[in-house]
Design a protein around this motif. Structure first.
Motif, PDB file in Angstrom:
ATOM      1  N   ARG A  25       0.816  -1.219   0.000  1.00 41.12           N
ATOM      2  CA  ARG A  25       0.000   0.000   0.000  1.00 41.12           C
ATOM      3  C   ARG A  25       0.847   1.265   0.000  1.00 41.12           C
ATOM      4  N   GLY A  26       2.166   1.105  -0.022  1.00 32.38           N
ATOM      5  CA  GLY A  26       3.049   2.263  -0.012  1.00 32.38           C
ATOM      6  C   GLY A  26       3.236   2.841   1.383  1.00 32.38           C
ATOM      7  N   LEU A  27       3.102   1.992   2.396  1.00 36.53           N
ATOM      8  CA  LEU A  27       3.216   2.428   3.789  1.00 36.53           C
ATOM      9  C   LEU A  27       4.320   1.662   4.501  1.00 36.53           C
ATOM     10  N   ARG A  28       4.691   2.152   5.681  1.00 36.67           N
ATOM     11  CA  ARG A  28       5.653   1.486   6.565  1.00 36.67           C
ATOM     12  C   ARG A  28       5.139   1.607   7.987  1.00 36.67           C
ATOM     13  N   PRO A  29       5.582   0.741   8.914  1.00 33.30           N
ATOM     14  CA  PRO A  29       5.088   0.822  10.286  1.00 33.30           C
ATOM     15  C   PRO A  29       5.368   2.169  10.953  1.00 33.30           C
ATOM     16  N   GLY A  30       6.475   2.813  10.628  1.00 34.83           N
ATOM     17  CA  GLY A  30       6.742   4.143  11.148  1.00 34.83           C
ATOM     18  C   GLY A  30       7.030   4.184  12.640  1.00 34.83           C
ATOM     19  N   GLY A  31       7.662   3.158  13.176  1.00 39.75           N
ATOM     20  CA  GLY A  31       8.050   3.168  14.582  1.00 39.75           C
ATOM     21  C   GLY A  31       6.987   2.694  15.551  1.00 39.75           C
ATOM     22  N   GLN A  32       5.824   2.349  15.085  1.00 39.53           N
ATOM     23  CA  GLN A  32       4.779   1.879  16.002  1.00 39.53           C
ATOM     24  C   GLN A  32       5.094   0.462  16.478  1.00 39.53           C
ATOM     25  N   PRO A  33       4.668   0.111  17.680  1.00 35.64           N
ATOM     26  CA  PRO A  33       4.907  -1.256  18.150  1.00 35.64           C
ATOM     27  C   PRO A  33       3.975  -2.248  17.461  1.00 35.64           C
ATOM     28  N   VAL A  34       4.290  -3.511  17.576  1.00 35.17           N
ATOM     29  CA  VAL A  34       3.441  -4.567  17.023  1.00 35.17           C
ATOM     30  C   VAL A  34       2.107  -4.511  17.754  1.00 35.17           C
ATOM     31  N   ALA A  35       1.004  -4.491  16.998  1.00 42.45           N
ATOM     32  CA  ALA A  35      -0.325  -4.347  17.587  1.00 42.45           C
ATOM     33  C   ALA A  35      -0.991  -5.690  17.855  1.00 42.45           C
ATOM     34  N   ALA A  36      -0.696  -6.698  17.034  1.00 37.52           N
ATOM     35  CA  ALA A  36      -1.314  -8.018  17.188  1.00 37.52           C
ATOM     36  C   ALA A  36      -0.470  -9.020  16.418  1.00 37.52           C
ATOM     37  N   GLN A  37      -0.858 -10.271  16.509  1.00 36.89           N
ATOM     38  CA  GLN A  37      -0.160 -11.288  15.728  1.00 36.89           C
ATOM     39  C   GLN A  37      -1.128 -12.320  15.204  1.00 36.89           C
ATOM     40  N   LEU A  38      -0.743 -12.887  14.067  1.00 32.76           N
ATOM     41  CA  LEU A  38      -1.480 -13.984  13.447  1.00 32.76           C
ATOM     42  C   LEU A  38      -0.741 -15.274  13.741  1.00 32.76           C
ATOM     43  N   GLU A  39      -1.471 -16.344  13.925  1.00 33.74           N
ATOM     44  CA  GLU A  39      -0.842 -17.651  14.098  1.00 33.74           C
ATOM     45  C   GLU A  39      -1.483 -18.639  13.151  1.00 33.74           C
ATOM     46  N   ARG A  40      -0.632 -19.356  12.427  1.00 38.84           N
ATOM     47  CA  ARG A  40      -1.089 -20.408  11.534  1.00 38.84           C
ATOM     48  C   ARG A  40      -0.593 -21.725  12.099  1.00 38.84           C
ATOM     49  N   PRO A  41      -1.495 -22.577  12.540  1.00 45.04           N
ATOM     50  CA  PRO A  41      -1.052 -23.850  13.143  1.00 45.04           C
ATOM     51  C   PRO A  41      -0.392 -24.769  12.131  1.00 45.04           C
ATOM     52  N   ARG A  42       0.570 -25.547  12.638  1.00 42.21           N
ATOM     53  CA  ARG A  42       1.234 -26.576  11.846  1.00 42.21           C
ATOM     54  C   ARG A  42       1.195 -27.867  12.643  1.00 42.21           C
ATOM     55  N   ARG A  43       1.296 -28.982  11.979  1.00 46.60           N
ATOM     56  CA  ARG A  43       1.123 -30.266  12.652  1.00 46.60           C
ATOM     57  C   ARG A  43       2.308 -30.680  13.521  1.00 46.60           C
ATOM     58  N   ARG A  44       3.506 -30.553  13.014  1.00 46.75           N
ATOM     59  CA  ARG A  44       4.649 -31.117  13.733  1.00 46.75           C
ATOM     60  C   ARG A  44       5.548 -30.090  14.377  1.00 46.75           C
ATOM     61  N   ARG A  45       5.339 -28.825  14.082  1.00 43.78           N
ATOM     62  CA  ARG A  45       6.174 -27.780  14.666  1.00 43.78           C
ATOM     63  C   ARG A  45       5.292 -26.697  15.259  1.00 43.78           C
ATOM     64  N   GLY A  46       5.918 -25.706  15.841  1.00 38.77           N
ATOM     65  CA  GLY A  46       5.166 -24.594  16.393  1.00 38.77           C
ATOM     66  C   GLY A  46       4.462 -23.805  15.299  1.00 38.77           C
ATOM     67  N   PRO A  47       3.530 -22.953  15.668  1.00 40.42           N
ATOM     68  CA  PRO A  47       2.772 -22.221  14.648  1.00 40.42           C
ATOM     69  C   PRO A  47       3.620 -21.172  13.938  1.00 40.42           C
ATOM     70  N   LEU A  48       3.238 -20.867  12.708  1.00 41.59           N
ATOM     71  CA  LEU A  48       3.841 -19.751  11.986  1.00 41.59           C
ATOM     72  C   LEU A  48       3.245 -18.469  12.550  1.00 41.59           C
ATOM     73  N   VAL A  49       4.072 -17.475  12.759  1.00 38.60           N
ATOM     74  CA  VAL A  49       3.614 -16.234  13.369  1.00 38.60           C
ATOM     75  C   VAL A  49       3.877 -15.074  12.411  1.00 38.60           C
ATOM     76  N   ALA A  50       2.899 -14.195  12.275  1.00 38.68           N
ATOM     77  CA  ALA A  50       3.050 -12.965  11.503  1.00 38.68           C
ATOM     78  C   ALA A  50       2.606 -11.810  12.385  1.00 38.68           C
ATOM     79  N   TYR A  51       3.405 -10.762  12.425  1.00 39.97           N
ATOM     80  CA  TYR A  51       3.078  -9.609  13.260  1.00 39.97           C
ATOM     81  C   TYR A  51       2.251  -8.611  12.478  1.00 39.97           C
TER      82      TYR A  51
END
Length: 115
Positions: A25-51
């Motif tokens: 979108r032509g944007l950047r976080p601009g110094g703000q802290p992480v507001a939330a996270q996404l988790e995608r479960p996986r079967r044999r390892r820990g979940p994938l995380v996206a901030y």
């Protein structure tokens, strides 16, 4: 610091975006802290995380200056120069080889072939 809200993959509410989505979108976080996270479960390892970052607090991407363009071109050119023969390989030299393909895999001489 409090706990971050955690959402399942593809179920984040509107108003949040990952770094890649902000960049698209032509944007950047601009110094703000992480507001939330996404988790995608996986079967044999820990979940994938996206901030996630808030879109309303994001800032526009800074434009490239002529000096930054020049520095980027110089850095990319340096990645194409072989440290062995000092020639421009015409492609980015793989870090696994550390040199151009002709230097990494020299042709056997003709004397050795006929023997």
């Amino acid at each position: 610091m409090g706990m971050l809200p955690v959402y399942r993959w593809r179920l984040a509410p509107d108003g949040y975006a990952t770094r890649r989505q902000l960049r698209a979108r032509g944007l950047r976080p601009g110094g703000q802290p992480v507001a939330a996270q996404l988790e995608r479960p996986r079967r044999r390892r820990g979940p994938l995380v996206a901030y996630l970052y808030r879109i309303d607090l994001a800032r526009p991407v800074r434009p490239m200056t002529p000096a930054r363009w020049a520095a980027l071109a110089k850095a990319n050119a340096a990645r194409r120069i072989c440290p062995e023969c000092r020639r421009d390989a015409g492609y980015v030299i793989p870090p696994s080889l550390g040199m151009c393909t002709p230097c990494a895999f020299p042709e056997p001489s003709l004397e050795l072939r006929s023997a």
